[in-house]
Design a protein around this motif. Sequence first.
Motif, short mmCIF file in Angstrom:
data_model
loop_
_atom_site.label_atom_id
_atom_site.label_comp_id
_atom_site.label_asym_id
_atom_site.label_seq_id
_atom_site.Cartn_x
_atom_site.Cartn_y
_atom_site.Cartn_z
N LEU A 29 0.84 -1.16 0.11
CA LEU A 29 -0.04 0.09 -0.03
C LEU A 29 0.86 1.33 0.04
O LEU A 29 0.46 2.15 -0.99
N PRO A 30 1.94 1.47 0.74
CA PRO A 30 2.71 2.61 0.65
C PRO A 30 3.43 2.76 -0.52
O PRO A 30 3.78 3.81 -1.03
N LEU A 31 3.78 1.63 -1.26
CA LEU A 31 4.37 1.73 -2.49
C LEU A 31 3.36 2.38 -3.71
O LEU A 31 3.94 2.93 -4.40
N PHE A 32 2.18 1.71 -3.72
CA PHE A 32 1.22 2.27 -4.38
C PHE A 32 0.97 3.95 -4.30
O PHE A 32 0.96 4.71 -4.94
N LEU A 33 0.88 4.03 -2.85
CA LEU A 33 0.70 5.73 -2.50
C LEU A 33 1.84 6.70 -3.09
O LEU A 33 1.69 7.60 -3.27
N THR A 34 3.23 6.00 -2.92
CA THR A 34 4.16 6.74 -3.46
C THR A 34 4.46 6.78 -4.86
O THR A 34 4.84 7.78 -5.47
N ALA A 35 4.28 5.75 -5.61
CA ALA A 35 4.86 5.42 -6.95
C ALA A 35 3.53 5.68 -7.96
O ALA A 35 4.12 5.81 -9.12
N LYS A 36 2.50 5.39 -7.48
CA LYS A 36 1.26 5.47 -8.63
C LYS A 36 1.33 6.62 -9.34
O LYS A 36 0.96 6.94 -10.69
N GLN A 37 1.60 8.12 -8.67
CA GLN A 37 1.60 9.29 -9.47
C GLN A 37 2.67 9.26 -10.54
O GLN A 37 2.62 10.10 -11.36
N TYR A 38 3.74 8.55 -10.60
CA TYR A 38 4.71 8.60 -11.71
C TYR A 38 4.17 7.67 -13.06
O TYR A 38 5.04 7.92 -13.86
N SER A 39 3.04 7.05 -12.94
CA SER A 39 2.58 6.15 -14.12
C SER A 39 3.78 5.44 -14.79
O SER A 39 3.89 5.13 -16.03
N GLY A 40 4.37 4.69 -13.97
CA GLY A 40 5.29 3.69 -14.22
C GLY A 40 6.93 4.25 -14.32
O GLY A 40 7.56 3.30 -14.49
N GLU A 41 7.04 5.53 -14.64
CA GLU A 41 8.26 6.03 -15.01
C GLU A 41 8.92 6.27 -13.39
O GLU A 41 9.35 7.48 -13.23
N VAL A 42 9.53 5.28 -12.82
CA VAL A 42 10.15 5.34 -11.47
C VAL A 42 10.82 4.14 -11.50
O VAL A 42 10.51 2.95 -11.84
N LYS A 43 11.99 3.80 -10.58
CA LYS A 43 12.80 3.07 -10.67
C LYS A 43 12.82 2.55 -8.86
O LYS A 43 12.90 3.42 -8.12
N PHE A 44 12.57 1.14 -8.71
CA PHE A 44 12.56 0.85 -7.25
C PHE A 44 14.03 0.23 -7.14
O PHE A 44 14.63 -0.80 -7.59
N PHE B 133 4.66 -5.14 -8.33
CA PHE B 133 5.81 -4.03 -8.78
C PHE B 133 5.71 -3.84 -10.28
O PHE B 133 6.18 -2.64 -10.60
N LYS B 134 5.34 -4.60 -11.14
CA LYS B 134 5.34 -4.38 -12.36
C LYS B 134 4.19 -3.57 -12.93
O LYS B 134 4.20 -2.76 -13.78
N GLY B 135 3.07 -3.38 -12.12
CA GLY B 135 2.07 -2.67 -12.17
C GLY B 135 2.56 -1.02 -11.88
O GLY B 135 1.71 -0.08 -12.10
N LEU B 136 3.44 -0.95 -11.14
CA LEU B 136 3.57 0.34 -10.63
C LEU B 136 5.30 0.88 -10.97
O LEU B 136 5.35 2.02 -11.23
N SER B 137 5.97 0.08 -11.95
CA SER B 137 7.15 0.40 -12.37
C SER B 137 7.31 -0.28 -13.65
O SER B 137 7.23 -1.46 -14.04
N ASN B 138 7.99 0.51 -14.69
CA ASN B 138 8.12 -0.02 -16.03
C ASN B 138 9.64 -0.76 -16.17
O ASN B 138 10.04 -1.10 -17.16
N TYR B 139 10.34 -0.78 -15.13
CA TYR B 139 11.66 -1.03 -15.00
C TYR B 139 12.00 -2.39 -14.05
O TYR B 139 11.13 -2.46 -13.05
N GLU B 140 13.18 -3.08 -14.42
CA GLU B 140 13.42 -4.10 -13.31
C GLU B 140 13.81 -3.49 -11.72
O GLU B 140 14.21 -2.61 -11.76
N LEU B 141 13.56 -4.41 -11.07
CA LEU B 141 13.89 -3.95 -9.68
C LEU B 141 15.21 -4.12 -9.37
O LEU B 141 16.20 -4.83 -10.03
N ILE B 142 15.83 -3.27 -8.76
CA ILE B 142 17.34 -3.11 -8.31
C ILE B 142 17.81 -3.79 -7.07
O ILE B 142 17.17 -3.02 -6.05
N ASN B 143 18.44 -4.85 -6.84
CA ASN B 143 18.84 -5.30 -5.65
C ASN B 143 19.93 -4.33 -5.07
O ASN B 143 21.25 -4.52 -5.62
N LEU B 144 19.70 -3.66 -4.28
CA LEU B 144 20.64 -2.77 -3.71
C LEU B 144 21.72 -3.25 -2.96
O LEU B 144 23.04 -2.87 -2.78
#
Length: 663
Positions: free
Chosen positions: A385-400, A417-428
């Motif tokens: 839910l927090p990820l939706f609240l933070t990332a939805k506004q970018y319409s997929g143009e954001v990296k996690f 995660f794919k529904g909120l970002s157009n990019y692959e997850l980055i394992n920090l």
Amino acid sequence: MEGGGKAAYSYVHHHHEGKLLKSVSRVEPRRFGLGLVAGFLLVTCAYFSTAKFDAIHIAMISSPAKNAAGVGSLVNAAASDGSSSKQQLDLDRDALSREGSKAEVLDNDDKISSLGPDLVHNASVGGEKKDETFADASVPASGGGKDEEVLAKDGDALVGAVLPPLSSEDSTNSTEDSDGLEEEELQVQEAAANPPQKKSSNNGSSTSPTVVASDPATLPVQQIPVAAEAKAPVVEQIPAVPEAKAPPVQQIPAFPEVKRTEAPAPRKEWKPLCDLWSNRRIDWCELDGDARVSGADGTVTLVAPPGPADERTFRPESWRIKPYPRKADPNAMRNVRVLTVQSLAEPAASSLAPACTVRHDVPGLLFSDRGYTGNYFHAYTDVILPLFLTAKQYSGEVKFLVSDFQMWWLGKFLPVFKGLSNYELINLDDDRRVHCFRHVQVGLTCHADFSIDPSRAPNGYTMVDFTRFMRATYGLPRAVAGGGRRPRLLVIARARTRRFVNADEIVRGAERVGFEVVVSEGTHEVAPFAELANTCDAVVGVHGAGLTNMVFLPTGGVVIQVVPLGGLEFVAGYFRGPSRDMGLRYLEYRITPEESTLIDQYPRDHPIFTDPDGVKSKGWVSLKEAYLDKQDVRLDMKRFRPILKKAIAHLRQHKSNNNTTLH
């Protein structure tokens, strides 16, 4: 006799004279009177033939013709006939008043005064007695020679007598127009200095060298166009107004050039990188500018822009952050990695800031997936839910960027995660590269447990928006409850704790009320259970993570939460408020001690029944062991049946309302 002698003497002395008078009185009176009248008429006609025409002619001439010579003719005509001079000058003055403007009268007034005493002297020639027209000039009546001398010295008084008095308003208006009449004034002065020679009138009394001839037949032809020449400058000044405005228009193309030379806009006031106080659930940071994320070092660095250091717009700072929304729970935060968020100015930036290896054109969001994410409810309330609240506004143009990377958990919710970002997850944790962004947020936006505050959310997001997103993410077809022939009820059967020990009895009771019932515990995979929940119109379960699946119910559905024994109403709030925010009907059922399996383990007078607050006062572990881990539920169907009836009544009403709306 003395008396008779006197009479006789008088008669004899005047005898012949009286006889002559008598003869004249008898014979001449009528003829003599007619002669006088005829003579008077001849004199009058001769006068008017000259003076009257002069006044009319002067009135018809334009402003340049109303010069000193014309006024001199008017004065000379007035002096030629003492009996009618006042009437004639009044007539001439009216003509001047009707024809000339206020500004012209005042202008001519000054010019007449400048012609000198000669013009004034000629106006009084031939008059033995001072004319009544000049009474307002304050000149004493006297003989001709003396009168001429006085008038010669008081030219202003004479002019004031001839022309009508001007008000203060007239003077103001004439001042405004004086510049436009400058050339006209020069022409009038030239005409006065070189006037044509002409006799002033037909009575032969005098010859005035400064008076313009009154006879139109002898008017010099060259003076006729003077009026047009004098007014020409005024007419020519009309196009000068747009010419004066032309330069600003020509300067418009040069405006962008001025802007290009302006100094750059001042930088924004500095604000702290991180906020550790405003949110009771999570610490978070925002970095705008040259932000560099190094997973190997566990650092997020903001590098100062080039140029001299300015404490007002950039300050060196350093913060230690755990990007997980349970900062008040040491048990949850125990395994969350600490990150260093800092800002570096020169010269420290050159030596300490990591060099960029990968540059990104989109913002970055950094969060941890550790903590309590192994619990299905906490997976939603702490990350999803927090990820939706933070990332939805970018319409997929954001990296996690994920810290504490757990592949099994990320794979479980990979569609989210794919529904909120157009990019692959980055394992920090395992990525040795330095990722550079223009904007990075460390920690997710979070309002409360399983809840969104629309007034604080980007774009005013709500829990209804979240459930729509979840249904779309898993491709669920039903958006509105109550569409089937019979409402469908999902009974969540837990496998270990807080189980329904009489699940079969619950199914039969629900079917008698009118429900179609399905029982399921759920599996590790989210998608299959999401599809099952979406086919149902209502869900019933004992308080626990299984109720989180209400996010897949169609809008208008029903949530029935069974609250176990032990004063757990406060934990029931985790689903009470959120279900209503999702557009669902919430019903709550609190069991009695006889409906709890604890009655089989403890005597009825045990503190677990009589003093639940005392048990809770010992801490969360004590409460969990007593009321959550050891307790199952045996529903009293007679007591529970009204709840089922409320649920099915709501669904039928909701279906009816939807059908009415559609038709």
